[in-house]
Enzyme design. Structure first.
Site, PDB file in Angstrom:
ATOM      1  N   ASP A  32      -1.350   1.370   2.509  1.00  0.00           N
ATOM      2  CA  ASP A  32      -0.729   0.207   3.142  1.00  0.00           C
ATOM      3  C   ASP A  32      -1.811  -0.800   3.519  1.00  0.00           C
ATOM      4  O   ASP A  32      -2.823  -0.433   4.119  1.00  0.00           O
ATOM      5  CB  ASP A  32       0.040   0.644   4.391  1.00  0.00           C
ATOM      6  CG  ASP A  32       1.143  -0.344   4.759  1.00  0.00           C
ATOM      7  OD1 ASP A  32       0.953  -1.538   4.498  1.00  0.00           O
ATOM      8  OD2 ASP A  32       2.176   0.093   5.280  1.00  0.00           O
ATOM      9  N   HIS A  62      -1.112  -3.848   5.176  1.00  0.00           N
ATOM     10  CA  HIS A  62      -0.637  -4.810   6.175  1.00  0.00           C
ATOM     11  C   HIS A  62      -1.234  -4.481   7.541  1.00  0.00           C
ATOM     12  O   HIS A  62      -1.155  -3.339   8.000  1.00  0.00           O
ATOM     13  CB  HIS A  62       0.889  -4.792   6.242  1.00  0.00           C
ATOM     14  CG  HIS A  62       1.529  -5.156   4.943  1.00  0.00           C
ATOM     15  ND1 HIS A  62       1.773  -4.213   3.971  1.00  0.00           N
ATOM     16  CD2 HIS A  62       1.939  -6.350   4.443  1.00  0.00           C
ATOM     17  CE1 HIS A  62       2.327  -4.809   2.923  1.00  0.00           C
ATOM     18  NE2 HIS A  62       2.443  -6.101   3.180  1.00  0.00           N
ATOM     19  N   SER A 105       4.503   4.639   3.976  1.00  0.00           N
ATOM     20  CA  SER A 105       3.615   4.853   5.126  1.00  0.00           C
ATOM     21  C   SER A 105       4.203   5.860   6.101  1.00  0.00           C
ATOM     22  O   SER A 105       3.476   6.564   6.802  1.00  0.00           O
ATOM     23  CB  SER A 105       3.366   3.521   5.851  1.00  0.00           C
ATOM     24  OG  SER A 105       2.810   2.577   4.991  1.00  0.00           O
TER      25      SER A 105
END
Length: 1059
Positions: A577, A579, A630
């Site tokens: 991930d 972000h 995630s």
């Protein structure tokens, strides 16, 4: 038969009489002979139109008086998920039998109509409404009264309407959907013969003031009566009962506005009724029924008898008559409802606290506390001649009254008249070599101490001159955040919440500690400068002195010593991930509250997280993630932490995370009283959570958390037991059937194949930016009626900060556009496509020749709904929107990114500018989302060209008023991220646009968007929901995946536990 009917003739009850299936002509003749002797029933006089409702029994609203003697229709609120927590739990558990008991109790308590509302994000509203109504109409004690079918989605009330007997009320419709749809909905309800509640909403939002309420209701009335020809007596206006007593000035007149608007609406709109959700009025005083119902009693008395209010959603059992109120309570309520005094809210809060204390005292068998006295009227003071002296302008701040305060000096200096033993002791320790020659009682020689030196070095008189000039030239601002950090600068001095409150706020109902999160997020440089320039030197000096006192060499200080911090936290975005905006905000907020944060970045694998946690010996570990894979990675980390014997609490956060998922999937793998697992909803909660995990009362906090998560798990698994699923084969048989002859596929695209998009500038997409998610990123949320952009700027609590943030964003956006530090690039693919033979997947072809030859380029696998529905709705899959073989259908797709953000982030990190770092990431997200909107429009209008006549403005585009959809892999309509792999292969997103996929299929750069494009007019967004093992096996086979691997990717939506 004629003889038996004579009693009806004699009493004048009949206008028409006849026979039945067993009657013969002689029977009818005999009846006719007798009927000739009597006059028919007199037809009732025709008067003004009245609202005539019915369940099993009829009810004329204008003739109704409630149990308190008021001309008022009680609509029971307890069968509303928003109005009753008990009802909500029963509905979520599928216990319709017990829910019926609530409905019966309301009728017994005086409800004339039952409001039915099943709106909840975790409930299939349409199915629940139909099932509830089906059961309710079979219960005579419930069905005898009319129903009010209440839902935020029109299709839900229509579904209930189809199963409802008699004449119900539908709640609600409004002009917020636009005039065309408003008239369409009203026409349908007119055909069903239902009465309707019309909310005071229009295209601009909800009416809050008297003028807005009247304007919107009059406009709605004119449309309904003059254009739709809706019976005016069947219209119920709801001009919005809004909450008073919030402490906000703009809310204080909401009660007065409603009462005045009601009378005007009744005058200007003949025959209509006026209603409202009464519980909204006193929402700020929830928890104390006596207070709430007293406020309602005053409000309803005046609204009904003085303004003509007819209907209200109430809890009839709890309603009070005005005469039931104590005299002082009545005064308090009238002051609050009619906004008579500035202190009305504060006075009512005091009375609320008293009523709560009475309840607690009664529980404990103690005498009631003393009732708060009203505010006394101040009497004038006797004045003397010397009281008439004219004030004179001040030339400097006044001296303190005490001798000691007048002569107080900074600790390191010697010469002063202060002789307190503690000051003498500190002065003796002063390390300044010139301490004996310093004199701070007077200004120092300017040649010895230049102007650039601190004021306190140049003597007390210099300080006085500076303060005098400062206070007479500008307003001096002092930030409380510095005090917060001073109090928390070392663990040994860390105050608990109760100590921090002090005596004055010891009984305050919410935390007062901290409260500098907004400043920390939006102006972190201010907080960091205060810390760096003021606090750190004192802390370092204290640390050196402590080492000297302990006989240690202060020059051997370990730079990694964390003892000056309130705690240490490791933050990481999990593997796959990329972000990290939310994680960055959390890091800043914690850092500004004196927690040392080790942010180890994005795409961090489990081994690195555990290794760094050991290396830094942190107190708390925090995991972040945005995409659904995630969630699984967080489970892996929790399991490995347990195996490795970690004892740190584990925090979970990110857009796809939830308290339920944390409780069900993550917590069982690691949670103990020593090291809990806790979901953190947003950055503003992080400080409270971390401080609670590290304070002396941790065990009590964790035990409450453990109990809450256990209850969530029980609710979750109970829900699975009650939820039914169709077999995959059954679901396929009940799929969405589109008649592609009657509704043919969209025309052949103008630009088939793959197209690189690299000539779109940032300026081109700015008009397509949706600013609402921008404020959500910064966790700024306006309160009703100021939700959303641009109304958020009017919000009392966050409006000014939101405007400043927005202005800063505009400045940075202009700079980015000017220096081209960010740019846009993407790739679009438009391919011939058909549904697969089994109807579950979509095959795309390089060209028409390949389609004819049956040689697909790639296959996109789709998932189908399986959760059982209570109605006839189909079980949808995205494959249903594509025509089968034999038709020339097509499928579009795109991947777009905003490049350059990573370099800006690196630059701002090097400058320790967290604010612009986060702002850059937030703007990159807005740019790429706007780019996606721009590209989708280009596809519809030009590249595919199936909507060449489209003429929508940017606002309508954001409201999805166009034909077709663009769902993304990993989202509700296709919750499988692995379909991105197929898309990337088809459009060469990595090779042509530089957009990559991580191991967990997160797109890189982080500011990226991808989607499939369906053009058919019948295509729609939907949620697949949970799926069964039979479908997962089929899906894995079609994708050529091993079952275990497929289950891992689909873990969040499985309706069973993986092996």
């Amino acid at each position: 038969m004629a003889r038996e009917n004579r009693a009806f003739f004699e009493n004048g009850w009949l206008n028409m009489v006849g026979g039945c299936c067993g009657s013969t002509p002689p029977h009818i003749k005999a009846i006719a002979e007798v009927a000739k002797e009597y006059a028919p029933r007199k037809l009732p006089d025709v008067g003004r139109p009245k609202m005539w409702l019915s369940g099993l029994e009829d009810l004329v609203v204008e003739d109704v008086h409630n149990h308190l003697g008021l001309p008022f229709l009680n609509v029971g609120e307890r069968c509303n998920i928003s109005g009753s927590l008990k009802f909500k739990k029963l509905m979520m558990a599928g216990d319709y039998s017990s829910a019926m008991d609530i409905a019966k109790k309301q009728v017994e308590d005086g409800a004339h109509v039952i409001d039915i509302n099943v709106d909840d994000g975790l409930l299939d509203g349409m199915a629940a409404m139909q099932k509830f109504v089906k059961i309710a109409v079979t219960e005579p004690e419930v069905a005898k009264v009319p129903f009010m079918l209440d839902a935020s989605k029109f299709e839900i009330v229509v579904a209930g309407l189809k199963w409802c007997q008699g004449k119900p009320i539908v709640n609600s419709i409004s002009l917020k959907v636009g005039e065309d749809l408003f008239k369409e909905q009203a026409t349908l309800l007119k055909k069903h013969g239902a009465a309707v509640v019309v909310m005071a909403f229009d295209e601009q939002g909800q009416a809050a003031t008297e003028e807005e309420k009247v304007r919107i209701c009059k406009r709605s009335y004119d449309i309904l009566v003059n254009e739709v020809k809706f019976p005016p007596e069947d219209i119920v206006f709801d001009p919005n009962v809004l909450t008073i007593g919030t402490g906000m000035e703009e809310h204080a007149n909401y009660g007065v506005d409603f009462i005045r608007a009601t009378k005007t609406i009744k005058e200007q709109c003949p025959y209509v009724k006026v209603s409202g959700g009464i519980s909204n009025l006193s929402f700020g005083f929830r928890g104390v029924t006596k207070i709430r119902e007293s406020i309602h009693a005053v409000f309803l008395h005046h609204a009904i008898l003085e303004s003509g209010m007819d209907v209200g959603i109430v809890n009839a059992h709890e309603m009070l008559a005005l005469d039931d109120l104590e005299d002082d309570m009545r005064v308090l309520c009238e002051n609050l409802v009619f906004n008579k005094t500035e202190d009305a809210t504060e006075d009512m809060l005091k009375r609320t606290a008293y009523e709560k204390a009475c309840i607690e005292a009664k529980k404990k068998g103690l005498p009631p506390p003393r009732k708060p006295r009203g505010k006394p009227v101040n009497k004038p003071r006797l004045l003397f001649d010397y009281d008439q002296v004219e004030p004179k302008p001040a030339v400097e701040p006044p001296l303190p009254s005490s001798y000691a305060a007048q002569n107080h000096i900074p600790n390191p200096y010697k010469n002063s008249l202060c002789t307190h033993e503690k000051i003498m002791e500190i002065r003796a320790k002063a390390t300044n070599p010139n301490k004996d020659s310093l004199n701070i009682d007077y200004a120092q020689n300017e040649s010895l101490y230049p102007e650039s030196f601190p004021y306190f070095v140049r003597g007390r008189d210099s300080v006085r001159r500076y303060i005098t000039s400062l206070f007479t030239s500008q307003i001096a601002i002092y930030d409380g955040a510095m005090g917060t950090m001073i109090q928390n600068y070392a663990k040994k001095n860390k105050l608990e919440e109760e100590e921090y409150r002090g005596e004055r706020f010891k009984d305050w109902s919410c935390n007062v500690k901290g409260n500098n999160d907004m400043l920390s997020i939006t102006q972190p440089s201010v907080i960091q400068d205060i810390y760096r320039h003021y606090l750190l030197p004192f802390m370092e000096e204290e640390k050196r002195q402590k080492m000297i006192d302990e006989g240690k060499d202060p020059d051997q200080i370990d730079p990694n010593d964390d003892s000056n911090y309130a705690g240490t936290v490791l933050m990481a975005t999990v593997k796959g991930d990329v972000h990290d905006i939310g994680k960055n905000i959390v890091s800043v907020v914690l850092g500004c509250n004196n927690y040392k944060v080790y942010d180890i970045g994005v795409m961090v694998d489990c081994e690195t997280i555990l290794a760094k946690a050991k290396e830094y010996n942190v107190d708390v570990i925090g995991l972040s993630g945005l995409i659904t894979p995630s969630l699984d990675e967080m489970v892996v980390v929790a399991k490995e932490m347990s195996k490795a014997g970690f004892t740190q609490p584990l925090m979970i956060g990110g857009a796809t995370t939830s308290k339920m998922h944390t409780a069900v999937k993550i917590a069982p793998n690691y949670f103990t009283l020593e090291h809990p697992v806790i979901h953190v909803l947003d950055a503003s909660r992080s400080v409270t959570v971390v401080s609670s995990l590290l304070c002396a009362n941790k065990e009590e906090f964790v035990q409450d958390l453990m109990d809450e998560y256990e209850e969530l798990r029980e609710d979750y698994y109970a829900g699975l037991e009650d939820r039914n699923f169709l077999d995959f084969e059954q679901a396929k048989k009940q799929k969405l059937q589109i008649d592609f002859d009657a509704h043919p596929p969209a025309p052949i695209p103008n630009q088939l194949g793959v197209t690189v998009i690299d000539q779109v500038s940032l300026e081109d997409v700015v008009p397509y930016i949706d600013w609402n998610p921008f404020f959500q990123t910064w966790e700024l949320r306006g309160r009703y009626p100021n939700r959303g952009y641009p109304k958020i700027f009017n919000d009392e609590a966050v409006g000014s900060e939101a405007k400043k943030l927005f202005d800063d964003a505009q400045l940075l956006m202009k700079k980015i556009i000017s220096d081209k530090s960010m740019y846009l690039k993407g790739v679009v693919g438009l391919f011939a496509a058909n549904r697969s033979d089994d109807g579950e997947d979509v095959e795309i072809y390089q060209d028409e020749e390949a389609r004819v030859a049956g040689n697909p380029l790639h296959t996109f696998c789709m998932l189908r709904q399986q959760a059982e529905k209570e109605n006839d709705d189909p079980y949808m899959s995205q494959a249903d929107f594509i025509a089968p073989k034999g038709y020339k259908d097509h499928l579009g797709m795109f991947a777009v990114s905003c490049f350059g953000c990573e370099d800006l982030v690196t630059k701002y990190e090097a400058e320790h500018d967290d604010y612009n770092k986060i702002m850059s990431q937030a703007l990159a997200d807005r740019f790429v989302e706007a780019f996606a909107e721009y590209i989708h429009r280009e596809i519809r209008v030009n590249m595919w060209g199936y909507a060449t006549g489209e003429n929508l403005n940017e606002a309508d585009l954001l409201k999805i008023k166009y034909d077709g959809i663009r769902p993304a892999p990993g989202y509700p309509s296709q919750p499988d991220h692995t379909e991105k792999i197929t898309m990337w292969e088809a459009i060469k997103a990595k090779e042509l646009a530089g957009i990559q996929l991580s191991d967990s299929l997160s797109m890189m750069p982080a500011a990226s968007v991808s989607a499939l494009v369906f053009a058919h007019s019948k295509s729609q967004y939907f949620a697949v929901g949970q799926v069964g093992k039979d479908q997962v096996k089929s899906y894995a086979t079609r994708k050529n995946y091993e079952l275990e691997k497929m289950e891992r990717w689909l873990s969040p939506i499985l309706n069973y536990e993986r092996d």
